[in-house]
Write a protein that holds these residues in place. Structure first.
Motif, PDB file in Angstrom:
ATOM      1  N   ILE A  30       0.837  -1.190   0.000  1.00  0.00           N
ATOM      2  CA  ILE A  30       0.000   0.000   0.000  1.00  0.00           C
ATOM      3  C   ILE A  30       0.878   1.249   0.000  1.00  0.00           C
ATOM      4  CG2 ILE A  30      -1.857  -1.208   1.175  1.00  0.00           C
ATOM      5  CD1 ILE A  30      -1.153   0.255   3.725  1.00  0.00           C
ATOM      6  N   GLY A  31       0.348   2.340  -0.542  1.00  0.00           N
ATOM      7  CA  GLY A  31       1.109   3.568  -0.647  1.00  0.00           C
ATOM      8  C   GLY A  31       1.421   4.180   0.703  1.00  0.00           C
ATOM      9  N   ASP A  32       2.477   4.956   0.757  1.00  0.00           N
ATOM     10  CA  ASP A  32       2.898   5.592   2.007  1.00  0.00           C
ATOM     11  C   ASP A  32       1.805   6.514   2.555  1.00  0.00           C
ATOM     12  OD1 ASP A  32       5.305   4.295   1.871  1.00  0.00           O
ATOM     13  OD2 ASP A  32       6.397   5.997   1.020  1.00  0.00           O
ATOM     14  N   GLU A  33       1.142   7.265   1.665  1.00  0.00           N
ATOM     15  CA  GLU A  33       0.085   8.169   2.124  1.00  0.00           C
ATOM     16  C   GLU A  33      -1.036   7.404   2.807  1.00  0.00           C
ATOM     17  OE1 GLU A  33      -3.310  11.310   0.474  1.00  0.00           O
ATOM     18  OE2 GLU A  33      -2.147  10.105  -0.942  1.00  0.00           O
ATOM     19  N   ILE A  34      -1.456   6.290   2.207  1.00  0.00           N
ATOM     20  CA  ILE A  34      -2.542   5.495   2.786  1.00  0.00           C
ATOM     21  C   ILE A  34      -2.099   4.851   4.093  1.00  0.00           C
ATOM     22  CG2 ILE A  34      -4.070   3.531   2.432  1.00  0.00           C
ATOM     23  CD1 ILE A  34      -4.788   5.996   0.789  1.00  0.00           C
ATOM     24  N   ALA A  35      -0.864   4.352   4.149  1.00  0.00           N
ATOM     25  CA  ALA A  35      -0.353   3.748   5.386  1.00  0.00           C
ATOM     26  C   ALA A  35      -0.351   4.775   6.517  1.00  0.00           C
ATOM     27  CB  ALA A  35       1.046   3.191   5.167  1.00  0.00           C
ATOM     28  N   ARG A  36       0.127   5.998   6.221  1.00  0.00           N
ATOM     29  CA  ARG A  36       0.141   7.048   7.249  1.00  0.00           C
ATOM     30  C   ARG A  36      -1.281   7.414   7.675  1.00  0.00           C
ATOM     31  NH1 ARG A  36       4.188   9.230   3.836  1.00  0.00           N
ATOM     32  NH2 ARG A  36       2.634  10.637   2.909  1.00  0.00           N
ATOM     33  N   LEU A  37      -2.179   7.485   6.725  1.00  0.00           N
ATOM     34  CA  LEU A  37      -3.559   7.859   7.035  1.00  0.00           C
ATOM     35  C   LEU A  37      -4.233   6.800   7.909  1.00  0.00           C
ATOM     36  CD1 LEU A  37      -5.574  10.154   6.252  1.00  0.00           C
ATOM     37  CD2 LEU A  37      -6.425   8.609   4.480  1.00  0.00           C
ATOM     38  N   LEU A  38      -4.040   5.531   7.565  1.00  0.00           N
ATOM     39  CA  LEU A  38      -4.648   4.459   8.349  1.00  0.00           C
ATOM     40  C   LEU A  38      -4.024   4.376   9.742  1.00  0.00           C
ATOM     41  CD1 LEU A  38      -4.990   1.681   5.620  1.00  0.00           C
ATOM     42  CD2 LEU A  38      -6.780   3.203   6.504  1.00  0.00           C
ATOM     43  N   ASN A  39      -2.724   4.601   9.834  1.00  0.00           N
ATOM     44  CA  ASN A  39      -2.088   4.632  11.162  1.00  0.00           C
ATOM     45  C   ASN A  39      -2.665   5.756  12.014  1.00  0.00           C
ATOM     46  OD1 ASN A  39      -0.302   2.420  11.079  1.00  0.00           O
ATOM     47  ND2 ASN A  39       1.216   3.589   9.927  1.00  0.00           N
ATOM     48  N   SER A  40      -2.937   6.904  11.387  1.00  0.00           N
ATOM     49  CA  SER A  40      -3.482   8.027  12.147  1.00  0.00           C
ATOM     50  C   SER A  40      -4.904   7.753  12.616  1.00  0.00           C
ATOM     51  CB  SER A  40      -3.434   9.313  11.318  1.00  0.00           C
ATOM     52  OG  SER A  40      -4.307   9.254  10.208  1.00  0.00           O
ATOM     53  N   CYS A  41      -5.620   6.875  11.925  1.00  0.00           N
ATOM     54  CA  CYS A  41      -6.968   6.493  12.392  1.00  0.00           C
ATOM     55  C   CYS A  41      -6.904   5.823  13.764  1.00  0.00           C
ATOM     56  CB  CYS A  41      -7.631   5.540  11.389  1.00  0.00           C
ATOM     57  SG  CYS A  41      -8.134   6.295   9.838  1.00  0.00           S
ATOM     58  N   LEU A  42      -5.768   5.173  14.056  1.00  0.00           N
ATOM     59  CA  LEU A  42      -5.600   4.450  15.324  1.00  0.00           C
ATOM     60  C   LEU A  42      -4.855   5.277  16.372  1.00  0.00           C
ATOM     61  CD1 LEU A  42      -4.675   0.913  13.930  1.00  0.00           C
ATOM     62  CD2 LEU A  42      -6.872   1.662  14.854  1.00  0.00           C
ATOM     63  N   SER A  43      -4.769   6.567  16.159  1.00  0.00           N
ATOM     64  CA  SER A  43      -4.104   7.425  17.135  1.00  0.00           C
ATOM     65  C   SER A  43      -4.807   7.359  18.483  1.00  0.00           C
ATOM     66  CB  SER A  43      -4.096   8.877  16.628  1.00  0.00           C
ATOM     67  OG  SER A  43      -3.618   9.759  17.623  1.00  0.00           O
ATOM     68  N   GLY A  44      -4.011   7.379  19.551  1.00  0.00           N
ATOM     69  CA  GLY A  44      -4.605   7.401  20.887  1.00  0.00           C
ATOM     70  C   GLY A  44      -5.260   8.724  21.205  1.00  0.00           C
ATOM     71  N   ASN A  45      -4.932   9.763  20.453  1.00  0.00           N
ATOM     72  CA  ASN A  45      -5.518  11.085  20.641  1.00  0.00           C
ATOM     73  C   ASN A  45      -6.640  11.266  19.625  1.00  0.00           C
ATOM     74  OD1 ASN A  45      -6.177  13.796  20.743  1.00  0.00           O
ATOM     75  ND2 ASN A  45      -4.069  14.501  20.904  1.00  0.00           N
ATOM     76  N   PRO A  46      -7.901  11.344  20.040  1.00  0.00           N
ATOM     77  CA  PRO A  46      -9.018  11.451  19.091  1.00  0.00           C
ATOM     78  C   PRO A  46      -8.889  12.642  18.157  1.00  0.00           C
ATOM     79  CG  PRO A  46      -9.834  11.019  21.316  1.00  0.00           C
ATOM     80  CD  PRO A  46      -8.373  11.313  21.438  1.00  0.00           C
ATOM     81  N   THR A  47      -8.304  13.741  18.624  1.00  0.00           N
ATOM     82  CA  THR A  47      -8.224  14.945  17.797  1.00  0.00           C
ATOM     83  C   THR A  47      -7.233  14.793  16.649  1.00  0.00           C
ATOM     84  OG1 THR A  47      -6.515  15.981  19.171  1.00  0.00           O
ATOM     85  CG2 THR A  47      -8.802  16.356  19.798  1.00  0.00           C
TER      86      THR A  47
END
Length: 353
Positions: free
Chosen positions: A222-239
């Protein structure tokens, strides 16, 4: 004995869940199968009312549609909704081997959640078990038993959710929650669909957050942009979690890689930017010059000099162009005869599943 209108003939198939039962029927008038979900416990009536209110407002290709509401008796309510036969995504899932197929799965789910959120509603139980694929290959989200409207009233004193898919903030009591709980659950669903399981850390209560993220380590390319975006979905900080609209749009860009098309009109002459003609440079004397490039995902300003504005705002190199805009060569302080205008319009092809 439960009474239902004569137009709904039971097929004899029934299912049960934590909050009620579902009877599969045939609508004799419209000649289609439907699922009628009942909740008889007064303790759950408010949740069912929430579900009905949410689904009645929704018109989404990726969310089950509600057709009717039944008041079976004073302590029971039922909703007649679209019936999708077969297994849910948890039961039927096969780990994808190609990034494109994976993107299309996630885009459908993100589209459904984005449609839900645009109505100010939080699903609160996004997971593969609450998704099915219809006969046309369209993924649809169902089971709004935990839905709550977004806003100041979106609070609870007790945890209700699914381990592995529930955001960390849902384990705090009392707490306020936002649409970001669905974004976290989407990220967990995306990880499950990619691997067939969830990491041990995410199964803890509350879940542990990976500092490096999980999606860059997938076997899928998967592309780097999508990997970063999906990782950010799992951030411990909701904001710090992205909106589901942004997730949906990013996935669409990658699905449609090299298939976008833009029409550029300047001084009566039209040109097209696409995979065959990726760049254009336009200028008006020494007043202003802009270069636009198509990188396969979006149209960006490749270079700019002098006085250049897009929709009356200053522009810098690297900025993406909006779907439809006017580029002005010459600042707004100039007379109209001292300015030239470029119209720019992007056409987006349809995503074919």
């Amino acid at each position: 004995m439960r009474q239902i209108p004569a137009r709904y003939a039971s097929s004899g198939n029934a299912m049960s869940g934590g909050m009620g039962s579902v009877i599969v029927c045939r609508d004799a008038i419209l000649e289609r199968p439907v699922a009628i979900k009942f909740i008889s416990s007064a303790a759950h009536k408010r949740r069912m009312d929430d579900e009905v209110a949410a689904l009645l407002k929704l018109r989404s290709k990726h969310v089950v549609q509600v057709y009717d509401v039944l008041a079976a008796d004073p302590d029971e309510i039922g909703i007649v909704q679209e019936f999708i036969d077969g297994q849910d995504l948890f039961q039927s899932h096969v780990v994808p081997t190609a990034a494109d197929a994976y993107y299309k799965q996630l885009w459908q789910i993100a589209s459904g959640i984005a449609d839900i959120h645009e109505l100010g509603v939080i699903h609160r139980d996004i997971k593969p078990n609450n998704m099915k694929t219809d006969p046309e290959g369209v993924i649809k989200i169902f089971d709004f038993g935990l839905a709550r409207d977004d806003g100041a009233s979106a609070k609870t004193k007790s945890f209700v959710g699914t381990r592995g898919f529930a955001a960390p903030e849902l384990y705090k009591s009392p707490f306020s929650f936002t649409k970001a709980v669905d974004t976290y659950a989407f990220g967990a669903t995306a990880l499950y669909l990619a691997t067939g399981s969830l990491p041990n850390g995410m199964m803890k209560q509350p879940p542990e957050v990976s500092p490096k993220g999980y999606f860059g380590l997938l076997a899928l390319n998967i592309g780097d942009e999508i990997a970063r975006l999906l990782n950010s979905c799992l951030s411990g900080n909701p904001t710090k979690r992205p909106s589901m609209r942004d997730v949906r749009n990013a996935l669409a860009r990658h699905i449609l890689f090299d298939r976008h098309r833009a029409l550029v009109v300047y001084q009566g002459k039209a040109s097209v930017l696409d995979a065959k003609n990726r760049a254009v440079s336009l200028s008006f004397g020494d007043i202003g010059k802009i270069a636009i490039r198509y990188d396969g995902l979006s149209f960006v300003v490749d270079g700019v000099s002098g006085e250049v504005q897009i929709n009356n705002l200053l522009v810098t190199a690297g900025s993406p162009l909006p779907g439809a805009c006017v580029v002005a060569l010459g600042g707004s302080h100039r007379r109209s005869v001292e300015r030239r205008f470029i119209t720019f319009d992007i056409s987006h092809p349809e995503i074919v599943l």
